[in-house]
Scaffold this motif. Sequence first.
Motif, PDB file in Angstrom:
ATOM      1  N   PRO A 329      29.051  42.387  34.728  1.00 24.23           N
ATOM      2  CA  PRO A 329      28.849  41.511  33.564  1.00 24.23           C
ATOM      3  C   PRO A 329      29.820  41.849  32.440  1.00 24.23           C
ATOM      4  O   PRO A 329      30.059  43.019  32.132  1.00 24.23           O
ATOM      5  CB  PRO A 329      27.407  41.798  33.155  1.00 24.23           C
ATOM      6  CG  PRO A 329      27.161  43.200  33.616  1.00 24.23           C
ATOM      7  CD  PRO A 329      27.968  43.378  34.874  1.00 24.23           C
ATOM      8  N   VAL A 331      31.466  40.256  28.427  1.00 27.46           N
ATOM      9  CA  VAL A 331      31.381  39.292  27.322  1.00 27.46           C
ATOM     10  C   VAL A 331      32.768  39.162  26.719  1.00 27.46           C
ATOM     11  O   VAL A 331      33.551  40.126  26.707  1.00 27.46           O
ATOM     12  CB  VAL A 331      30.367  39.715  26.241  1.00 27.46           C
ATOM     13  CG1 VAL A 331      28.952  39.714  26.785  1.00 27.46           C
ATOM     14  CG2 VAL A 331      30.717  41.074  25.656  1.00 27.46           C
ATOM     15  N   ARG A 378      26.955  36.510  28.400  1.00 27.99           N
ATOM     16  CA  ARG A 378      27.334  37.367  29.525  1.00 27.99           C
ATOM     17  C   ARG A 378      27.778  36.487  30.700  1.00 27.99           C
ATOM     18  O   ARG A 378      27.167  35.464  31.002  1.00 27.99           O
ATOM     19  CB  ARG A 378      26.140  38.235  29.952  1.00 27.99           C
ATOM     20  CG  ARG A 378      25.728  39.269  28.914  1.00 27.99           C
ATOM     21  CD  ARG A 378      24.318  39.772  29.187  1.00 27.99           C
ATOM     22  NE  ARG A 378      24.221  40.487  30.447  1.00 27.99           N
ATOM     23  CZ  ARG A 378      24.190  41.807  30.567  1.00 27.99           C
ATOM     24  NH1 ARG A 378      24.228  42.571  29.493  1.00 27.99           N
ATOM     25  NH2 ARG A 378      24.087  42.382  31.750  1.00 27.99           N
ATOM     26  N   TRP A 379      28.832  36.920  31.362  1.00 27.63           N
ATOM     27  CA  TRP A 379      29.320  36.205  32.530  1.00 27.63           C
ATOM     28  C   TRP A 379      30.061  37.193  33.424  1.00 27.63           C
ATOM     29  O   TRP A 379      30.213  38.364  33.083  1.00 27.63           O
ATOM     30  CB  TRP A 379      30.221  35.027  32.124  1.00 27.63           C
ATOM     31  CG  TRP A 379      31.380  35.411  31.250  1.00 27.63           C
ATOM     32  CD1 TRP A 379      31.346  35.728  29.934  1.00 27.63           C
ATOM     33  CD2 TRP A 379      32.750  35.537  31.653  1.00 27.63           C
ATOM     34  NE1 TRP A 379      32.597  36.042  29.467  1.00 27.63           N
ATOM     35  CE2 TRP A 379      33.475  35.916  30.504  1.00 27.63           C
ATOM     36  CE3 TRP A 379      33.429  35.348  32.844  1.00 27.63           C
ATOM     37  CZ2 TRP A 379      34.855  36.131  30.527  1.00 27.63           C
ATOM     38  CZ3 TRP A 379      34.802  35.545  32.876  1.00 27.63           C
ATOM     39  CH2 TRP A 379      35.502  35.926  31.726  1.00 27.63           C
ATOM     40  N   CYS A 380      30.484  36.749  34.568  1.00 26.93           N
ATOM     41  CA  CYS A 380      31.180  37.639  35.505  1.00 26.93           C
ATOM     42  C   CYS A 380      32.181  36.821  36.315  1.00 26.93           C
ATOM     43  O   CYS A 380      32.215  35.581  36.244  1.00 26.93           O
ATOM     44  CB  CYS A 380      30.188  38.344  36.419  1.00 26.93           C
ATOM     45  SG  CYS A 380      29.254  37.234  37.482  1.00 26.93           S
ATOM     46  N   ARG A 408      33.017  45.119  29.057  1.00 26.59           N
ATOM     47  CA  ARG A 408      31.888  45.186  29.991  1.00 26.59           C
ATOM     48  C   ARG A 408      30.581  45.096  29.210  1.00 26.59           C
ATOM     49  O   ARG A 408      30.372  45.865  28.260  1.00 26.59           O
ATOM     50  CB  ARG A 408      31.950  46.475  30.791  1.00 26.59           C
ATOM     51  CG  ARG A 408      33.103  46.538  31.781  1.00 26.59           C
ATOM     52  CD  ARG A 408      33.208  47.911  32.412  1.00 26.59           C
ATOM     53  NE  ARG A 408      32.003  48.235  33.177  1.00 26.59           N
ATOM     54  CZ  ARG A 408      31.943  48.286  34.507  1.00 26.59           C
ATOM     55  NH1 ARG A 408      33.026  48.011  35.223  1.00 26.59           N
ATOM     56  NH2 ARG A 408      30.834  48.614  35.127  1.00 26.59           N
ATOM     57  N   ALA A 409      29.731  44.188  29.605  1.00 23.14           N
ATOM     58  CA  ALA A 409      28.449  44.016  28.894  1.00 23.14           C
ATOM     59  C   ALA A 409      27.521  45.197  29.106  1.00 23.14           C
ATOM     60  O   ALA A 409      26.685  45.493  28.256  1.00 23.14           O
ATOM     61  CB  ALA A 409      27.772  42.725  29.361  1.00 23.14           C
ATOM     62  N   ASP A 410      27.675  45.898  30.210  1.00 23.61           N
ATOM     63  CA  ASP A 410      26.821  47.054  30.467  1.00 23.61           C
ATOM     64  C   ASP A 410      27.343  48.331  29.831  1.00 23.61           C
ATOM     65  O   ASP A 410      26.761  49.400  29.976  1.00 23.61           O
ATOM     66  CB  ASP A 410      26.628  47.278  31.983  1.00 23.61           C
ATOM     67  CG  ASP A 410      27.965  47.405  32.714  1.00 23.61           C
ATOM     68  OD1 ASP A 410      29.006  47.459  32.033  1.00 23.61           O
ATOM     69  OD2 ASP A 410      27.952  47.433  33.959  1.00 23.61           O
TER      70      ASP A 410
END
Length: 412
Positions: A329, A331, A378-380, A408-410
Motif C-alpha cells: 500500500p 499514498v 491508499r492504493w497499490c 509506503r502507507a504501512d
Amino acid sequence: MRFTALSQIVPSPEDFVANPPTRPQVWSMPPEPLRRLLDHAGVDRMLHTGVPAAAFRAVRDGRGVDPAEYVWGERPIERPFADTVRPGAVGTLLREGSTIVLDVLHRFWEPVGDFCRRLGHEVGLPASATGFITPADQPGFPYHHDEGGNLLIQTSGSKTWRVHEATAPDPLPHETLRRNRPDEAESARLAQRPPALETTLRPGDVLWIPRGWLHSGIATGEPSVHVAVGFVPMLTRYWLAGKLAERLDERRPEFAGFRRELPWGITRSPGELAAVLAEVAKELAEALPLVDAAGLADSLVRDIRKNFLEPPGTPTVSATADPTGPTTPVVLVPEAVAGVERADAGRLRLHLGSTTLTLRGAVADRIEDLWSADGGERWCAHDIAPLAGEAAALDLVRTLLRLGVARRADAG
C-alpha cells in the motif's frame, strides 16, 4: 486544498493565502507541533552530523564572526571536513553571547524541510527557512528589513520583538541587497518613537512581519530558538517587467534593433544619451506587445517550479533492496509535486523541483486525480495494473517511491 502545514502557524489559512496581512500580526498556536521543527537538542544533533560552514553564521555585537573561529580549518581533521562547523566552537560562541544562524535550514534538517515542502504546496510559492539560536538576554540583529514577508515561529525559549513601519515601503531585492538597515539618523528617529508592535514570543507564537517592516529582537532571560520562514523568489510586477524585457533578446526581426551597440563615447554627451534613451523607450513600447505572453508565462512557471524543494525520495533503498510488491500500500505525496501540466498526446508532466517525471495514458489520469485530491488515499500497483499492465504498474510505483512522489502507507 488541505492546509496541514499553514494551519499550524496561522488561525485562518484561507484568509492568509488570499490576503497576506499588510501589518504585523501575532498568533498563538498549539506549541507542540512547532517545537518539533527545531530545538536545542535538534541543533546539537545537526552539529554532530556535520553542518557546512556555508550554511552557518554567527553574529556577535551586530557583526559577523570570522568563520576561522568555528570551522575545523587546519586542526587535525580529515581535509574534506575542514569547512564543517566544530560543535565545541558553537558552545563557546553562545556563551560569549553570539547569535547562531542556520541558513537554508530546509535543505538539510528534515523536520523543517518536510514542513516547508508542504507549506510551499499550500501557499503556491517555494518556502525557505532559517534557524536562529540566541543566548539569554542577548540581542539578535539590529533593526533591518527583508525584501519579502517572514513568519517567525518561536519553538523554544522566548524573544521580544520590536517592529516599526517600513521606511521604504515595498523594497525590491536589489534595494535590500544594497542597504537593509537604517542609517544613523534613521536609527536615532526610531529610538525616539514607540514601535508599531512590541511583543514577546513564546513556544507556539508566530509573528508575521510584512515586507519591508523594520524589526529587531532580543532574547529574554532564557535562550531563544526560532525559525524564520519566507517565500522565495519574491514575485513582483517589477520582476515580471524585467522578464518581459529579457524576452527582447529573441532573434526576431522586430527585436533586432535592441542588439545594436550604443555610439562610442556617448557618455561624454548626456544630451545624445538622453536622445537615445527616448528612442529605446519608444522601441520598447512598440516591441513589448509583440512578446509571446503565453509562451513567457509557461517558461516562467517552469523556472519558478525549480525553486520548490525536491522530494526526499528513497534512492538507496530503491537501488539496492526495494521490497515493494504488487499489493504494497502507498499514498501519493502531493507536496512532492510542484505542479502538473498536460503535454501533447495526453502526457502528464510532474514537476519535482529541478526534475520532471512524464506519465502517459490512463495512468496519467489516475495520478492527476490523486494529486488533485491532495493525498490520503491508499492504493497499490495491483489497483492500476488494469490500466498499465502488472509489470509497468509495479515499475511506476517503485519509481514514485524512489522519487518521493509516493510513500509506503504501512511506513507511517
